[in-house]
Design an enzyme around this catalytic site. Structure first.
Site, PDB file in Angstrom:
ATOM      1  N   HIS A 171       0.818  -1.225   0.000  1.00 18.76           N
ATOM      2  CA  HIS A 171       0.000   0.000   0.000  1.00 18.76           C
ATOM      3  C   HIS A 171       0.847   1.269   0.000  1.00 18.76           C
ATOM      4  O   HIS A 171       0.315   2.360  -0.201  1.00 18.76           O
ATOM      5  CB  HIS A 171      -0.951   0.017   1.195  1.00 18.76           C
ATOM      6  CG  HIS A 171      -1.967  -1.084   1.166  1.00 18.76           C
ATOM      7  ND1 HIS A 171      -2.858  -1.236   0.117  1.00 18.76           N
ATOM      8  CD2 HIS A 171      -2.222  -2.104   2.026  1.00 18.76           C
ATOM      9  CE1 HIS A 171      -3.614  -2.296   0.344  1.00 18.76           C
ATOM     10  NE2 HIS A 171      -3.255  -2.848   1.486  1.00 18.76           N
ATOM     11  N   HIS A 209      -5.954  -7.404  -0.669  1.00 23.54           N
ATOM     12  CA  HIS A 209      -6.202  -6.000  -1.000  1.00 23.54           C
ATOM     13  C   HIS A 209      -5.437  -5.588  -2.257  1.00 23.54           C
ATOM     14  O   HIS A 209      -4.346  -6.107  -2.520  1.00 23.54           O
ATOM     15  CB  HIS A 209      -5.767  -5.093   0.148  1.00 23.54           C
ATOM     16  CG  HIS A 209      -6.433  -5.399   1.452  1.00 23.54           C
ATOM     17  ND1 HIS A 209      -5.873  -6.233   2.398  1.00 23.54           N
ATOM     18  CD2 HIS A 209      -7.626  -4.994   1.954  1.00 23.54           C
ATOM     19  CE1 HIS A 209      -6.685  -6.320   3.453  1.00 23.54           C
ATOM     20  NE2 HIS A 209      -7.763  -5.588   3.201  1.00 23.54           N
ATOM     21  N   TYR A 335      -4.130 -12.245   8.244  1.00 28.41           N
ATOM     22  CA  TYR A 335      -4.362 -11.858   9.639  1.00 28.41           C
ATOM     23  C   TYR A 335      -5.017 -12.934  10.491  1.00 28.41           C
ATOM     24  O   TYR A 335      -5.279 -12.702  11.665  1.00 28.41           O
ATOM     25  CB  TYR A 335      -5.146 -10.531   9.663  1.00 28.41           C
ATOM     26  CG  TYR A 335      -4.431  -9.513   8.803  1.00 28.41           C
ATOM     27  CD1 TYR A 335      -3.257  -8.932   9.255  1.00 28.41           C
ATOM     28  CD2 TYR A 335      -4.865  -9.217   7.510  1.00 28.41           C
ATOM     29  CE1 TYR A 335      -2.532  -8.067   8.451  1.00 28.41           C
ATOM     30  CE2 TYR A 335      -4.153  -8.350   6.691  1.00 28.41           C
ATOM     31  CZ  TYR A 335      -2.990  -7.783   7.174  1.00 28.41           C
ATOM     32  OH  TYR A 335      -2.267  -6.936   6.373  1.00 28.41           O
TER      33      TYR A 335
HETATM   34  C1  SP5 Z   1      -1.061  -5.228   3.830  1.00 35.16           C
HETATM   35  C2  SP5 Z   1      -2.537  -5.263   4.125  1.00 35.16           C
HETATM   36  O1  SP5 Z   1      -3.143  -6.313   4.058  1.00 35.16           O
HETATM   37  N1  SP5 Z   1      -3.089  -4.110   4.497  1.00 35.16           N
HETATM   38  C3  SP5 Z   1      -4.475  -4.055   4.766  1.00 35.16           C
HETATM   39  C4  SP5 Z   1      -4.905  -2.732   5.273  1.00 35.16           C
HETATM   40  C5  SP5 Z   1      -6.360  -2.763   5.597  1.00 35.16           C
HETATM   41  N2  SP5 Z   1      -6.760  -1.613   6.303  1.00 35.16           N
HETATM   42  C6  SP5 Z   1      -8.156  -1.442   6.475  1.00 35.16           C
HETATM   43  C7  SP5 Z   1      -8.717  -2.495   7.358  1.00 35.16           C
HETATM   44  C8  SP5 Z   1     -10.207  -2.447   7.330  1.00 35.16           C
HETATM   45  C9  SP5 Z   1     -10.710  -3.465   8.293  1.00 35.16           C
HETATM   46  N3  SP5 Z   1     -12.082  -3.722   8.071  1.00 35.16           N
HETATM   47  C10 SP5 Z   1     -12.622  -4.436   9.193  1.00 35.16           C
HETATM   48  C11 SP5 Z   1     -13.951  -4.993   8.888  1.00 35.16           C
HETATM   49  C12 SP5 Z   1     -14.369  -5.820  10.034  1.00 35.16           C
HETATM   50  N4  SP5 Z   1     -15.593  -6.487   9.755  1.00 35.16           N
HETATM   51 ZN    ZN Z   2      -4.056  -7.196   2.502  1.00 32.34          ZN
END
Ligand code: SP5
Ligand code: ZN
Length: 371
Positions: A171, A209, A335
């Site tokens: 990112h 992503h 994760y």
């Molecule tokens: C490297 C990588 O995988 N970065 C990911 C960054 C994501 N950041 C936003 C996370 C949004 C989390 N959404 C939570 C929804 C829970 N239901």
């Molecule tokens: Zn990711």
């Protein structure tokens, strides 16, 4: 396969992140890399070694030197400015409409780094979910050295090398950090490969992503093809990039290939997308591929919404290796901590042509429940 790892990541010991203004338990935690290292060590087929230092040069070859300098001093600045927080997150971002109606010259003059560290974090940052702590800079530099050492191993003759990068990188853009990423490990590796080989390089991004940072860095480049399979940004982070009509411009026109997938994407959906991605890479000359590897495509991932299972990672690794190109495989996201090690082990065994050899992840039931 040779694995590059450094404990420098442990200093990026974040425990909370911000999601839509709310503090939530952090996803991108140190345990992730330790789980993967433990699984690969116990496999017996991987050799883990430490990275060597590569200096600033390969970083500033793709990143604004201002981003490097900001990340270097951000934590001490926060303390110097008397902000007693556990982590640094931005206060205000320069939304594009703040400068609406102004001439490009005025915008170039006015959009500049302020001195307040919350403003500086907004100037360089993408979002509020990438908390910066005392050990972040050293960890992020370590992840870059991990990636570049994996490049060195392949340039020295290895068919493949795996860089256990943490924090991740895809990112991070030329002049921006965010999305748990600080430096773009894969882009830095790809640039180093272009310089060392004089060949075209492909980047295959398999994180859940879209790798907006990698896409941005090589947007106008004819010598680096970026191919990504990811969640449709209409519903998932990073929201503003990752659509099929983003194909690159100038020399890079046609070199950017986005393959967005629907919520609930299955193993079959993913394998079909993988084959399309690999066809796109096979269509251009070159002998090396950088893989941005994420396991947030896993069915039980807490922030992803695909439905992949561990066995499919073995098959994807096998198909990627079947390209017959040398692979620099770099860790991005993923994760669901209990299964990360087994998923990485499956992928890398597949890439090496070794059989799938599933083992129960320690203390994890078949539904991912943790004992
Ligand atoms: C490297 C990588 O995988 N970065 C990911 C960054 C994501 N950041 C936003 C996370 C949004 C989390 N959404 C939570 C929804 C829970 N239901
Ligand atoms: Zn990711």
């Amino acid at each position: 396969m040779q694995v590059v790892y450094t404990p420098a990541h442990l200093g990026h010991d974040i425990t909370v992140e911000t999601f839509m203004g709310l503090s939530v338990p952090a996803n991108e935690v140190a345990e992730r890399a330790e789980r993967i290292r433990a699984a690969l060590e116990s496999d017996g087929g991987f050799t883990v070694s430490a990275p060597t230092e590569h200096g600033d040069g390969p970083i500033t070859a793709v990143h604004d030197v201002g981003l490097l300098r900001f990340l270097e001093v951000a934590w001490s600045e926060m303390r110097a400015q008397g902000i007693p927080r556990a982590f640094l997150a931005a206060d205000t971002y320069p939304n594009r409409s703040m400068f609406e109606g102004m001439s490009p010259e005025a915008v170039a003059r006015l959009v500049r780094e302020p001195s307040h560290v919350g403003g500086r974090a907004g100037f360089w940052g993408l979002d509020s979910a990438a908390p910066l702590v005392a050990g972040t800079y050293v960890a992020a530099r370590g992840a870059v050295d991990v990636a570049l050492t994996a490049v060195d191993l392949v340039l020295a003759g290895a068919d493949a090398a795996y860089g256990l990068c943490r924090p991740p990188g895809h990112h991070a853009a030329r002049a921006m950090y965010g999305g748990y990423c600080f430096f773009n490990n894969a882009a830095i590796a790809a640039q180093a490969l272009v310089e060392a080989t004089g060949e075209r390089v492909a980047i295959l991004d398999l994180d859940f992503h879209h790798g907006n940072g990698t896409q941005q860095i090589f947007w106008r480049r004819g010598d680096v093809r970026y191919v990504s399979i990811h969640a449709d940004p209409d519903r998932q982070y990073p929201y503003f990039l990752g659509r099929v009509d983003e194909i690159g411009e100038g020399d890079g026109a046609g070199e950017n290939v986005n393959i967005p997938l629907r919520a609930g994407a299955t193993n079959d959906d993913y394998l079909a997308a993988t084959d399309r991605a690999l066809e796109s890479i096979a269509a251009v000359p070159g002998s090396v591929v950088v893989v941005s590897l994420g396991f947030d495509t896993y069915g039980l991932d807490p922030i992803g919404d695909f439905a992949l299972t561990t066995d499919i990672y073995h098959e994807v690794g096998r198909r990627v290796a079947a390209l017959g190109r040398r692979l620099i495989i770099l860790q991005e996201g993923g994760y669901h901590r209990p299964t990360l090690g087994e998923n990485a082990r499956a992928w890398l065994r597949g890439a090496e042509g070794r059989p799938f050899d599933p083992r129960p992840a320690s203390g994890v039931g078949p539904d991912g429940s943790v004992a």
